[in-house]
Design an enzyme around this catalytic site. Structure first.
Site, PDB file in Angstrom:
ATOM      1  N   ASP A 290      83.617 -37.096  22.856  1.00  0.00           N
ATOM      2  CA  ASP A 290      83.093 -38.346  22.298  1.00  0.00           C
ATOM      3  C   ASP A 290      81.700 -38.041  21.749  1.00  0.00           C
ATOM      4  O   ASP A 290      81.295 -36.880  21.708  1.00  0.00           O
ATOM      5  CB  ASP A 290      83.112 -39.489  23.330  1.00  0.00           C
ATOM      6  CG  ASP A 290      82.164 -39.279  24.495  1.00  0.00           C
ATOM      7  OD1 ASP A 290      81.269 -38.408  24.404  1.00  0.00           O
ATOM      8  OD2 ASP A 290      82.309 -39.978  25.523  1.00  0.00           O
TER       9      ASP A 290
ATOM     10  N   HIS B 142      79.615 -36.172  24.579  1.00  0.00           N
ATOM     11  CA  HIS B 142      80.144 -35.257  25.609  1.00  0.00           C
ATOM     12  C   HIS B 142      81.124 -34.230  25.058  1.00  0.00           C
ATOM     13  O   HIS B 142      81.919 -34.544  24.177  1.00  0.00           O
ATOM     14  CB  HIS B 142      80.847 -36.074  26.706  1.00  0.00           C
ATOM     15  CG  HIS B 142      79.972 -37.133  27.297  1.00  0.00           C
ATOM     16  ND1 HIS B 142      80.092 -38.462  26.961  1.00  0.00           N
ATOM     17  CD2 HIS B 142      78.950 -37.044  28.169  1.00  0.00           C
ATOM     18  CE1 HIS B 142      79.167 -39.159  27.624  1.00  0.00           C
ATOM     19  NE2 HIS B 142      78.454 -38.331  28.356  1.00  0.00           N
TER      20      HIS B 142
ATOM     21  N   SER C 158      76.108 -37.842  33.301  1.00  0.00           N
ATOM     22  CA  SER C 158      77.493 -37.794  32.815  1.00  0.00           C
ATOM     23  C   SER C 158      77.986 -36.377  32.537  1.00  0.00           C
ATOM     24  O   SER C 158      79.188 -36.161  32.418  1.00  0.00           O
ATOM     25  CB  SER C 158      77.647 -38.632  31.543  1.00  0.00           C
ATOM     26  OG  SER C 158      76.854 -38.096  30.504  1.00  0.00           O
TER      27      SER C 158
END
Ligand SMILES: *[C@@H]1O[C@H](CO)[C@@H](O)[C@H](O)[C@H]1NC(C)=O
Length: 351
Positions: free
Chosen positions: A326, A329, A34
């Site tokens: 978040d 991240h 990610s």
């Protein structure tokens, strides 16, 4: 005189030749998790997607592309720094095709790791499957631009390899079955062995210029701080996880040196995000941030979930004031600072 002149002339031509070769990165090609996924998970059956608001609210058109950010992510900024498009599209995104991917493509999948037992945890694309997509890409590229041009793109592109955090946080420290098989030191060596194998696999397929990315200070992610808080340790960074990241990064640096010595024509650089990320977390105001411990897309308390909640009324209004977007991240602004740093310190030789 000629005997002196000739070597000088040769030297000048050699320098010109080297400069021309060094400036030639036709595409940025991305493998990983990610930290670099531009939207591949949207197209697979996993819970781990970010294709909804408020993700992407600061991206072009305010579009939630599947990037785990309010805006762009590091490969987008790196591509831009190389004079290419200001974003790298996801291979599985139906909006794009080979004419776009010829100038850069992302195979990354959020939640994946070097070990395929890591990708199984969240039912995402294992790294070997990213390589299968890369092979399919090579065939499409040859059909689209011809063999010679395709060969140039494949060998001159910059390959960004960014994963590993999930192998530790979602696998080793989550699954007792993994911990019963390896000590933490053995597990690090196991992951490095898989990283080495991956580099050799894409080298065999023609890749030459690579950036192998180390681990961030993974003990400072809000999710891990919450665990620390729940365990009665005050909610600071988890030093244990950070020490593992530091140790692993040291070993990865050694692996990179070994690969450069062993494999003809390869040029791998070790890209270390740890120091710059830690500096931002420790001294956020030096970088223009106001908040480092809590994510923008958060409830204002310590976070338990991996993702932003679509209905969360507490999401901050200006993500540029926050280091984290978040609980796992960075914000676009943090990604830009990290990307600028690694371009300057690690990737400069490919510019
Ligand atoms: C790619 O898509 C564009 C428009 O979206 C289209 O014009 C073009 O023909 C497509 N190219 C290929 C090689 O499929």
């Amino acid at each position: 005189m000629p005997s002196l002149f000739a070597p000088a002339c040769f030297l000048i031509f050699t320098l010109i030749g080297a400069a021309a070769a060094a400036g030639k990165v036709p595409a940025v090609i991305v493998f990983g998790d990610s930290s670099v996924d531009a939207g591949n998970n949207n197209q697979i059956s996993t819970m781990l997607k970010s294709n909804f608001q408020p993700y992407g609210r600061d991206f072009y058109g305010g579009r939630p592309t599947g990037r785990f950010s309010n805006g762009r992510i590091p490969p987008d900024f790196i591509s831009e720094a190389f004079g290419l498009r200001p974003f790298v599209p996801a291979y599985l995104d139906p909006q794009y095709n080979i004419s776009d991917f010829a100038a850069g493509v992302c195979f990354a999948s959020a939640g994946t790791g070097f070990d395929s037992s890591t990708s199984d945890v969240l039912n995402v694309i294992p790294l070997w499957k990213e390589v299968e997509y890369y092979k399919e890409y090579q065939n499409k590229l040859k059909a689209y631009v011809g063999d010679t041009k395709a060969h140039d793109i494949i060998s001159e592109s910059l390959y960004i390899i960014s994963l590993g955090t999930n192998d530790f946080l979602e696998n080793y420290y989550t699954l007792p079955s993994t911990r019963s098989k390896y000590t933490i030191d053995q597990f690090q060596d196991h992951i490095l062995g898989l990283a080495e194998k991956f580099v050799k696999d894409i080298y065999e397929l023609g890749a030459r210029k690579m950036s192998l990315t180390g681990l961030p200070p993974m003990g400072c992610l809000p999710l891990e701080r919450t665990t620390n808080f729940v365990n009665g340790n005050g909610g600071g960074c988890m030093d244990g996880y950070n020490n593992v990241a530091l140790h692993f990064n040291g070993k990865m640096d050694g692996l990179v040196k070994k690969l450069n010595g062993e494999m003809p024509g390869i040029r791998v650089v070790f890209t270390n995000p740890y120091g710059i990320f830690m500096e931002i977390i420790r001294k956020p105001s030096n970088f223009g941030f106001e908040v480092a411990s809590v994510a923008c897309c958060a409830t204002g308390m310590f976070e338990m979930g991996y993702l932003c909640d679509q209905l969360n009324p507490f999401t901050c209004s200006d993500a540029n004031k926050y280091v984290l977007w978040d609980s796992f991240h960075p914000t676009e602004k943090t990604s830009r600072i990290i990307a600028d740093y690694v371009v300057k310190h690690s990737l400069r030789e490919f510019l």
